[in-house]
Scaffold this motif. Structure first.
Motif, PDB file in Angstrom:
ATOM      1  N   PHE A 208       0.815  -1.218   0.000  1.00  0.00           N
ATOM      2  CA  PHE A 208       0.000   0.000   0.000  1.00  0.00           C
ATOM      3  C   PHE A 208       0.849   1.270   0.000  1.00  0.00           C
ATOM      4  CE2 PHE A 208      -3.342  -2.961   1.183  1.00  0.00           C
ATOM      5  CZ  PHE A 208      -4.401  -2.474   0.425  1.00  0.00           C
ATOM      6  N   THR A 209       2.066   1.195   0.515  1.00  0.00           N
ATOM      7  CA  THR A 209       2.967   2.349   0.430  1.00  0.00           C
ATOM      8  C   THR A 209       3.359   2.600  -1.013  1.00  0.00           C
ATOM      9  OG1 THR A 209       3.851   1.964   2.653  1.00  0.00           O
ATOM     10  CG2 THR A 209       5.183   3.298   1.153  1.00  0.00           C
ATOM     11  N   LEU A 210       3.681   1.535  -1.753  1.00  0.00           N
ATOM     12  CA  LEU A 210       4.053   1.662  -3.159  1.00  0.00           C
ATOM     13  C   LEU A 210       2.880   2.160  -3.999  1.00  0.00           C
ATOM     14  CD1 LEU A 210       6.258  -1.543  -3.663  1.00  0.00           C
ATOM     15  CD2 LEU A 210       7.024   0.841  -3.499  1.00  0.00           C
ATOM     16  N   ILE A 211       1.670   1.677  -3.686  1.00  0.00           N
ATOM     17  CA  ILE A 211       0.481   2.139  -4.408  1.00  0.00           C
ATOM     18  C   ILE A 211       0.277   3.634  -4.196  1.00  0.00           C
ATOM     19  CG2 ILE A 211      -2.046   2.034  -4.489  1.00  0.00           C
ATOM     20  CD1 ILE A 211      -1.824  -0.959  -3.904  1.00  0.00           C
ATOM     21  N   ASN A 212       0.449   4.084  -2.967  1.00  0.00           N
ATOM     22  CA  ASN A 212       0.288   5.509  -2.670  1.00  0.00           C
ATOM     23  C   ASN A 212       1.328   6.362  -3.377  1.00  0.00           C
ATOM     24  OD1 ASN A 212      -1.874   6.430  -0.727  1.00  0.00           O
ATOM     25  ND2 ASN A 212      -1.127   4.617   0.337  1.00  0.00           N
ATOM     26  N   ILE A 213       2.548   5.895  -3.419  1.00  0.00           N
ATOM     27  CA  ILE A 213       3.605   6.647  -4.106  1.00  0.00           C
ATOM     28  C   ILE A 213       3.315   6.704  -5.607  1.00  0.00           C
ATOM     29  CG2 ILE A 213       6.061   6.624  -4.719  1.00  0.00           C
ATOM     30  CD1 ILE A 213       6.605   5.423  -1.944  1.00  0.00           C
ATOM     31  N   TYR A 214       2.838   5.593  -6.155  1.00  0.00           N
ATOM     32  CA  TYR A 214       2.477   5.575  -7.581  1.00  0.00           C
ATOM     33  C   TYR A 214       1.356   6.569  -7.876  1.00  0.00           C
ATOM     34  CZ  TYR A 214       0.166   4.098 -11.861  1.00  0.00           C
ATOM     35  OH  TYR A 214      -0.436   4.096 -13.092  1.00  0.00           O
ATOM     36  N   LEU A 215       0.311   6.554  -7.038  1.00  0.00           N
ATOM     37  CA  LEU A 215      -0.816   7.471  -7.241  1.00  0.00           C
ATOM     38  C   LEU A 215      -0.395   8.929  -7.106  1.00  0.00           C
ATOM     39  CD1 LEU A 215      -3.674   5.622  -5.327  1.00  0.00           C
ATOM     40  CD2 LEU A 215      -3.449   5.912  -7.807  1.00  0.00           C
ATOM     41  N   PHE A 216       0.569   9.179  -6.243  1.00  0.00           N
ATOM     42  CA  PHE A 216       1.050  10.544  -6.046  1.00  0.00           C
ATOM     43  C   PHE A 216       1.562  11.135  -7.354  1.00  0.00           C
ATOM     44  CE2 PHE A 216       4.707  13.340  -5.097  1.00  0.00           C
ATOM     45  CZ  PHE A 216       4.024  14.380  -4.469  1.00  0.00           C
ATOM     46  N   PHE A 217       2.267  10.307  -8.130  1.00  0.00           N
ATOM     47  CA  PHE A 217       2.808  10.780  -9.410  1.00  0.00           C
ATOM     48  C   PHE A 217       1.813  10.606 -10.563  1.00  0.00           C
ATOM     49  CE2 PHE A 217       6.643   9.777  -6.930  1.00  0.00           C
ATOM     50  CZ  PHE A 217       7.329  10.978  -7.061  1.00  0.00           C
TER      51      PHE A 217
ATOM     52  N   LEU B  68      -0.602  12.163   0.533  1.00  0.00           N
ATOM     53  CA  LEU B  68       0.396  11.096   0.650  1.00  0.00           C
ATOM     54  C   LEU B  68       0.860  10.933   2.089  1.00  0.00           C
ATOM     55  CD1 LEU B  68       2.236   9.040  -0.816  1.00  0.00           C
ATOM     56  CD2 LEU B  68       3.917  10.897  -1.072  1.00  0.00           C
ATOM     57  N   ILE B  69       1.139  12.050   2.754  1.00  0.00           N
ATOM     58  CA  ILE B  69       1.577  12.015   4.152  1.00  0.00           C
ATOM     59  C   ILE B  69       0.485  11.418   5.039  1.00  0.00           C
ATOM     60  CG2 ILE B  69       2.145  13.451   6.155  1.00  0.00           C
ATOM     61  CD1 ILE B  69       3.495  15.392   4.189  1.00  0.00           C
ATOM     62  N   THR B  70      -0.759  11.845   4.797  1.00  0.00           N
ATOM     63  CA  THR B  70      -1.883  11.348   5.590  1.00  0.00           C
ATOM     64  C   THR B  70      -2.049   9.847   5.437  1.00  0.00           C
ATOM     65  OG1 THR B  70      -3.039  13.453   5.327  1.00  0.00           O
ATOM     66  CG2 THR B  70      -4.373  11.560   5.992  1.00  0.00           C
TER      67      THR B  70
END
Length: 231
Positions: free
Chosen positions: A18-27, A36-38
């Protein structure tokens, strides 16, 4: 990593995925840095709760503050008040209470003694939920909030779940499961109707849902072991 030495394979895979998914969505979706921080601080918080770690509250301080700010922008006033006025200050209360009920660490992993609700406790909890849910929904409607019934349900369930969490009850996870399902619906509707790039909120609540199921399983297992040691 030493900090994750007592983490299970599931916990490591869950957090990494889920961390990788969030980083992907950020970009990919031009998500906000605040979102992203939340999301990441929230995931660290809930997985540490599932493990019975006092340190969950430090990440909870970050998550509740930033989430309240994001929810305000979408007119989700129940979520704003819940996080800013209830969750945020209770993170400090949680640190104090959990540190007063730590284990002797005979069972590897968790920091605290775990409890379960009695039949009387269940009845009082359900009655309290129904009364607060109806009254709060009517209050949010007067404020001109959006999707007030779902907003009220998530808020009321969250309050009850948080109180059960402070008292270290295993059944908190059943309420968190309901909160997470309703929150996914809430944010999905908010993003469709109002637009916005905070897709990480959907990912965060989806991660919370999976963690809640795992949390209930893990706390139930630990409670049985702790009960056996006390007998």
């Amino acid at each position: 990593m030493k900090i994750m030495k007592d983490w299970t394979v599931f916990e490591r895979i869950w957090l990494l995925t889920f961390t990788l998914i969030n980083i992907y969505l950020f970009f990919a979706w031009d998500d906000t840095i605040l979102g992203l921080i939340t999301s990441i601080s929230g995931m660290l918080c809930v997985v540490l709760v599932a493990k019975g770690k006092v340190s969950n509250y430090y990440f909870g301080i970050i998550q509740t503050g930033t989430y309240a700010y994001i929810a305000y922008g979408y007119g989700l006033y129940g979520e704003v008040m819940l996080n800013a006025l209830f969750y945020f200050p209770l993170q400090f209360v949680g640190i104090y209470l959990w540190k007063r009920h730590t284990t002797d660490r005979k069972i590897k992993g968790e920091d605290i003694q775990i409890n379960v609700l009695t039949k009387r406790g269940w009845i009082g909890t359900i009655v309290s939920f129904l009364a607060i849910f109806i009254l709060y929904a009517l209050f949010l409607k007067q404020l001109g909030g959006n999707v007030v019934w779902i907003d009220s349900a998530t808020t009321t369930l969250s309050v009850i779940a948080q109180i059960l969490m402070l008292k270290r009850y295993t059944q908190q996870w059943l309420f968190w499961i309901a909160v997470n399902v309703l929150s996914i619906v809430l944010w999905l509707k908010a993003l469709i109707v109002q637009g916005g790039n905070d897709v990480s909120m959907l990912v965060m609540w989806s991660a919370f849902l999976i963690n809640s199921v795992y949390g209930y399983y893990n706390w139930s297992k630990v409670y049985k072991k702790q009960k056996g040691e006390r007998m």
